[in-house]
Scaffold this active site. Structure first.
Site, PDB file in Angstrom:
ATOM      1  N   ARG A 134     -10.796 -25.095  17.753  1.00  0.00           N
ATOM      2  CA  ARG A 134     -10.728 -25.490  19.179  1.00  0.00           C
ATOM      3  C   ARG A 134     -11.218 -26.671  19.412  1.00  0.00           C
ATOM      4  NH1 ARG A 134     -11.701 -20.075  22.721  1.00  0.00           N
ATOM      5  NH2 ARG A 134     -10.143 -18.789  21.794  1.00  0.00           N
ATOM      6  N   ARG A 193     -20.899 -22.917  20.035  1.00  0.00           N
ATOM      7  CA  ARG A 193     -19.544 -23.669  20.555  1.00  0.00           C
ATOM      8  C   ARG A 193     -19.192 -24.496  19.378  1.00  0.00           C
ATOM      9  NH1 ARG A 193     -17.269 -23.853  25.381  1.00  0.00           N
ATOM     10  NH2 ARG A 193     -19.193 -23.101  26.477  1.00  0.00           N
ATOM     11  N   GLU A 222     -21.511 -14.997  26.610  1.00  0.00           N
ATOM     12  CA  GLU A 222     -19.919 -14.583  26.155  1.00  0.00           C
ATOM     13  C   GLU A 222     -19.765 -14.042  24.823  1.00  0.00           C
ATOM     14  OE1 GLU A 222     -15.455 -15.696  25.783  1.00  0.00           O
ATOM     15  OE2 GLU A 222     -16.719 -16.767  27.428  1.00  0.00           O
ATOM     16  N   SER A 243     -13.707 -11.701  25.630  1.00  0.00           N
ATOM     17  CA  SER A 243     -12.989 -12.016  27.028  1.00  0.00           C
ATOM     18  C   SER A 243     -11.761 -11.031  26.586  1.00  0.00           C
ATOM     19  CB  SER A 243     -12.768 -13.228  27.069  1.00  0.00           C
ATOM     20  OG  SER A 243     -12.383 -13.165  28.419  1.00  0.00           O
ATOM     21  N   ARG A 272     -20.533 -15.450  17.151  1.00  0.00           N
ATOM     22  CA  ARG A 272     -21.463 -15.166  18.367  1.00  0.00           C
ATOM     23  C   ARG A 272     -22.181 -13.738  17.996  1.00  0.00           C
ATOM     24  NH1 ARG A 272     -19.581 -17.651  23.646  1.00  0.00           N
ATOM     25  NH2 ARG A 272     -19.078 -19.939  23.088  1.00  0.00           N
TER      26      ARG A 272
END
Length: 445
Positions: A283, A298, A370, A373, A411
């Site tokens: 990403r 990130r 987070e 999801s 994560r």
């Protein structure tokens, strides 16, 4: 993609539901849609009128010929109508393409039970869990000053400088024991999702075409978040791939896994379909400048174990709850404190109608972040990719699609480092991971 029939029946209601997403700009150009629909209906009516005229004239031709009377004049009218019908068909096709393109940029409608809000502060916490008995989900303090994963990881082989050297900012290299821990986490997650939760393990391409990304909603709206592949020209120069042959690095394996059912009709007896895959994800993180610049939270490249379900429309809400539980099971087995959050309308993803986020506790940041999801897209993706099933009445109907992280591997690595750290800087290995780590019980720099 939204149901165009719903838009035609009650445009105002659809617009009102879209406004719950709290965007400063409207998602749907109502004037453009209304104008296209007005023209389409006019052309459709005229087409049906012409078809009726042609049928009547064709009958007249037959009657005249059977009587031996001249039919040239009537046949000329039939030819003229055919020419106008051909023009109408071309115009209708153009209008349908324009309507399709307009709707590609419109997000899914939130379910009625999704809290209305503009951002993460309006999300609704559903529950907390902690491995510590008797605290009702509260997090037990470590008892000493917590380090973050960067300080803990660098002595164990977490190398950001090498990532920058090789690729640039927001890339990292894992070496030695921390690389082994990363691999152990992914293997444990896959084993849990396949052996316990019944998903079929898949290995998918890391490069997909534009059709696949349009089907799941990443294109055309979020192209800036993707990494497009470039091929070398015959003379050594590079050239961008054409729209028809362009390839993109996957932002998540949701894309290839969900596209398994693109342009297919699945027998109802085969539902639900449950797929999982461990892949890198890529990403560009467009629009996230200045956010989470320290560490692994990130990154441009990270790994995930993804869950995808393709289900009967009557079962998608139950599947959302089930998949949320499948992600929770990983965190509970790792004994990591977390909470489950129901996202509000303004914080949900483009294709979701309802989303649960799992947020893991990070002592080094003293906050929940987070880590998974899980979203129900209902028929939104199915309409875009023509994914259907044959229902009990023998008619084709849209499947519902769901996706979720089970979990984000990097994560989870961050969470293990910070929650299992010791006062001397070493890190204990969670018990369920020790068999994957060759019996190691801790890591020391």
């Amino acid at each position: 993609m939204l149901d165009v029939v719903s838009l035609r029946k009650d445009l105002a209601a659809v617009v009102a539901t879209l406004e719950k997403r709290k965007s400063p700009q409207p998602f749907l150009d109502v004037e453009a849609f209304s104008n296209l629909e007005h023209t389409r209906k006019h052309v459709q009516f005229r087409t049906e009128e012409l078809q009726a005229q042609r049928n009547n004239l064709s009958k007249q031709v037959g009657q005249l010929k059977s009587k031996g009377e001249p039919a040239d004049a009537v046949m000329a009218q039939v030819v003229a109508i055919k020419d106008e019908l051909d023009s109408s068909a071309t115009l209708l096709e153009s209008l349908q393409v324009q309507l399709h393109g307009l709707l590609l940029g419109v997000p899914n409608l939130p379910q009625d039970d999704v809290p209305v809000g503009g951002g993460e502060s309006d999300n609704q916490e559903l529950r907390r869990w902690s491995p510590t008995d008797g605290l009702g989900g509260a997090v037990k303090p470590l008892g000493f000053g917590a380090l973050d994963h960067v300080a803990l990881g660098e002595p164990l082989g977490l190398d950001f400088e090498m990532g920058v050297k090789l690729s640039g900012a927001r890339f990292s290299v894992l070496k030695g024991p921390i690389a082994k821990l990363h691999r152990a986490l992914a293997a444990f997650m896959l084993d849990t999702q396949t052996n316990i939760h019944g998903y079929t393990e898949c290995y998918t391409p890391y490069l997909v075409n534009a059709h696949s990304l349009k089907a799941t909603g990443q294109l055309p709206k979020f192209e800036e978040d993707l990494f497009a592949a470039i091929k070398g020209g015959q003379d050594g120069d590079t050239e961008g791939l054409s729209a028809d042959t362009a390839l993109y690095l996957i932002p998540t394996s949701e894309v290839p896994l969900t596209n398994f059912v693109r342009d297919t009709i699945t027998p109802e007896a085969q539902l639900p379909l449950k797929f999982t895959a461990h892949t890198p994800c890529f990403r560009s993180e467009a629009g996230s400048h200045g956010r989470d610049t320290r560490g692994m939270i990130r990154q441009h490249q990270f790994d995930k174990v993804e869950m995808v379900q393709v289900v009967h429309p009557d079962h998608s809400e139950a599947a959302l709850q089930e998949m949320t539980g499948h992600a929770e099971a990983i965190l509970q087995a790792l004994e990591l404190p977390y909470r489950v959050v129901l996202l509000c309308t303004g914080d949900m993803g483009f294709g979701a109608t309802k989303t649960h986020d799992l947020e893991v506790w990070l002592p080094g940041q003293e906050t929940y972040r987070e880590i998974s999801s899980v979203s129900n897209c209902q028929a939104f993706q199915a309409r875009r990719m023509q994914a259907r099933f044959k229902n009990a009445a023998g008619k084709n109907d849209w499947v519902h699609t769901l996706n979720g992280s089970g979990l984000a591997v990097g994560r989870t690595l961050v969470a293990v480092l910070e929650n299992y750290q010791q006062s001397d800087g070493s890190v204990r290995i969670p018990q369920v991971l020790q068999p994957y780590m060759g019996g190691m019980t801790d890591m020391r720099g």
